[in-house]
Scaffold this motif. Sequence first.
Motif, short mmCIF file in Angstrom:
data_model
loop_
_atom_site.label_atom_id
_atom_site.label_comp_id
_atom_site.label_asym_id
_atom_site.label_seq_id
_atom_site.Cartn_x
_atom_site.Cartn_y
_atom_site.Cartn_z
N UNK A 1 0.88 -1.74 0.45
CA UNK A 1 0.13 -0.22 0.21
C UNK A 1 0.56 0.93 -0.03
N UNK A 2 0.35 2.28 -0.68
CA UNK A 2 0.54 3.28 -0.51
C UNK A 2 0.48 4.36 0.90
N UNK A 3 1.22 5.16 1.97
CA UNK A 3 0.21 5.70 2.86
C UNK A 3 0.67 6.60 2.95
N UNK A 44 8.86 7.85 2.36
CA UNK A 44 9.20 7.86 0.91
C UNK A 44 9.28 9.41 0.11
N UNK A 45 8.52 10.22 1.08
CA UNK A 45 8.10 11.13 0.06
C UNK A 45 8.06 12.42 1.23
N UNK A 46 8.15 13.42 1.42
CA UNK A 46 7.05 14.53 2.26
C UNK A 46 6.76 15.37 1.82
N UNK A 47 5.72 16.80 2.02
CA UNK A 47 5.29 17.23 1.49
C UNK A 47 4.99 18.94 2.29
N UNK A 48 6.00 19.83 1.80
CA UNK A 48 5.10 21.07 2.98
C UNK A 48 4.02 21.56 2.73
N UNK A 78 0.99 10.46 -5.20
CA UNK A 78 1.46 9.42 -5.22
C UNK A 78 0.47 7.95 -5.32
N UNK A 79 -0.39 8.62 -5.28
CA UNK A 79 -1.62 7.45 -5.59
C UNK A 79 -1.65 7.15 -4.48
#
Length: 493
Positions: free
Chosen positions: A49-51, A93-97, A119-120
């Motif tokens: 899963x993408x969490x 995997x990745x962070x967004x502000x 990121x789906x």
Amino acid sequence: MFEHIIVDLGERSATSSLFNFTSLTLNCLPFPVNFGWLDGRKQKPERPLRVLLSNGRFPVTLDLARQLRRAGHEVYCVDAMEYHVCKFSNAVRQCWQVPSPRVDANGYLAGVKRAIEKANIDLIIPMHEEILYLVECGDEEIYRRLFAPSLPVLLRMHNKWEFTQWMQTIGLDAPDAYLCKSYADVEKIPHRDEKEYALKPVFGRASQNVYHLKPGEPLPSDSEFDVSEECYWIAQEWLKGNRYCTYGIVRQGHVKALSIYAVTETIDGSSCAYMDHIAKQLPTTTGQLAFDFIETPNGRLAAIECNPRATSGIHLFGSTTRLANVLADPLAFPVQADVGATRQIMPGMLMWDRRNARGLRAYLTHQRRLMSSKDVVFAMRDLLPTVIQPFLLTSYYEICRERGLRLPDMFQWDCTWESDWEKRKTWRVCPMLNVARPDPKRVENETAVESVGRKKVLPPLPPGYLTDKMGSVPASPTLDGSARGSAGSASKS
């Protein structure tokens, strides 16, 4: 029970079934067994899963990200801070502000939707009070993926007055409490010359703005705290004894994961019974529920309050994949944290106020815990979050200086929920005690595997499958008086 186990084992791979069966067997033994080595190794799930985690600043977020990564899932997060502990972890995997939900709720929600698209995202797990912004927005893209109760349940649990009332309605113990709508109500609290009370906002958090009212001592002045028709407070009987906390995952009225922890020792099974009884009263609820209890010297166990979100109980599942499996799979076996597991947040322990130590024994006990408990941030395979902590703390203290806030207040200020008073006036009391219809029953073959050559192709999950929200999206609920409280002034619970 045994037949149910055999059916579930048949639906899983041999390896995961063996781990689940062994864990279940060891949990049934009459003595505690730590079997973290059985389920601590990295897994490769059939359906990764993408969490998305709703903030990245808390150590509990980092710990959950590592558990999900160990279980084979991809983890992403959003946060109002540009730099936080999860930004430097290889588990994320990745962070967004994104904008602060407290300052710009619409901007925060738009940022979450952008993350979903980029990121789906399959599943959103809320970590703090931003859960209320996510639940009340009514956006279907967020709602279907959000691992959280409905807004009526959420508000009833978050509101200390409503929660106390509900506990007693369903036959569970809670301290005597009185609702205060004005300073005059505070002055009229019954038996104040005989009992001690905790005076706090009905929507307080993390022991903030709590006044300890003692017999014979003057009340705080009305300028020290804001109690009014727009901000109700609760005077709750001050019980003395051992304090315990629980953290659990509830799915459709069943407890799927549970950890129980105390300051110094492990509690007996009383809180387990509380958690199970509460879950049975919420047959359509899926989400995280955490409770605080007081056990008095005479054996009374009373529920103080509820936090319907992530808490430190997640740390007790660290180094395993149990909690991650329950979050990612609605059909997973129920799990519990290991008895005797200990965790600590090292910076907090190092900043411990020595004035709290009552004598040499208390000080030595603190030092023993400091040296013997595992730090939740440190991990040999993910060292950067530990290395970066001094720099992060320096930036946090600079923010504290600019805003004029203490570190604990500053750390959660961006995430706290402050509902608009105009919205509160339209709320109505939630009919929580009425047994509602569960979501439509899942068809047996909705996760069936189709074979194409040698490669397994899994059909997409139905919308809302992971969060038990396969029914129609409910209309925005309105709860009259729930945010303020719904009973008369200084009324007894």
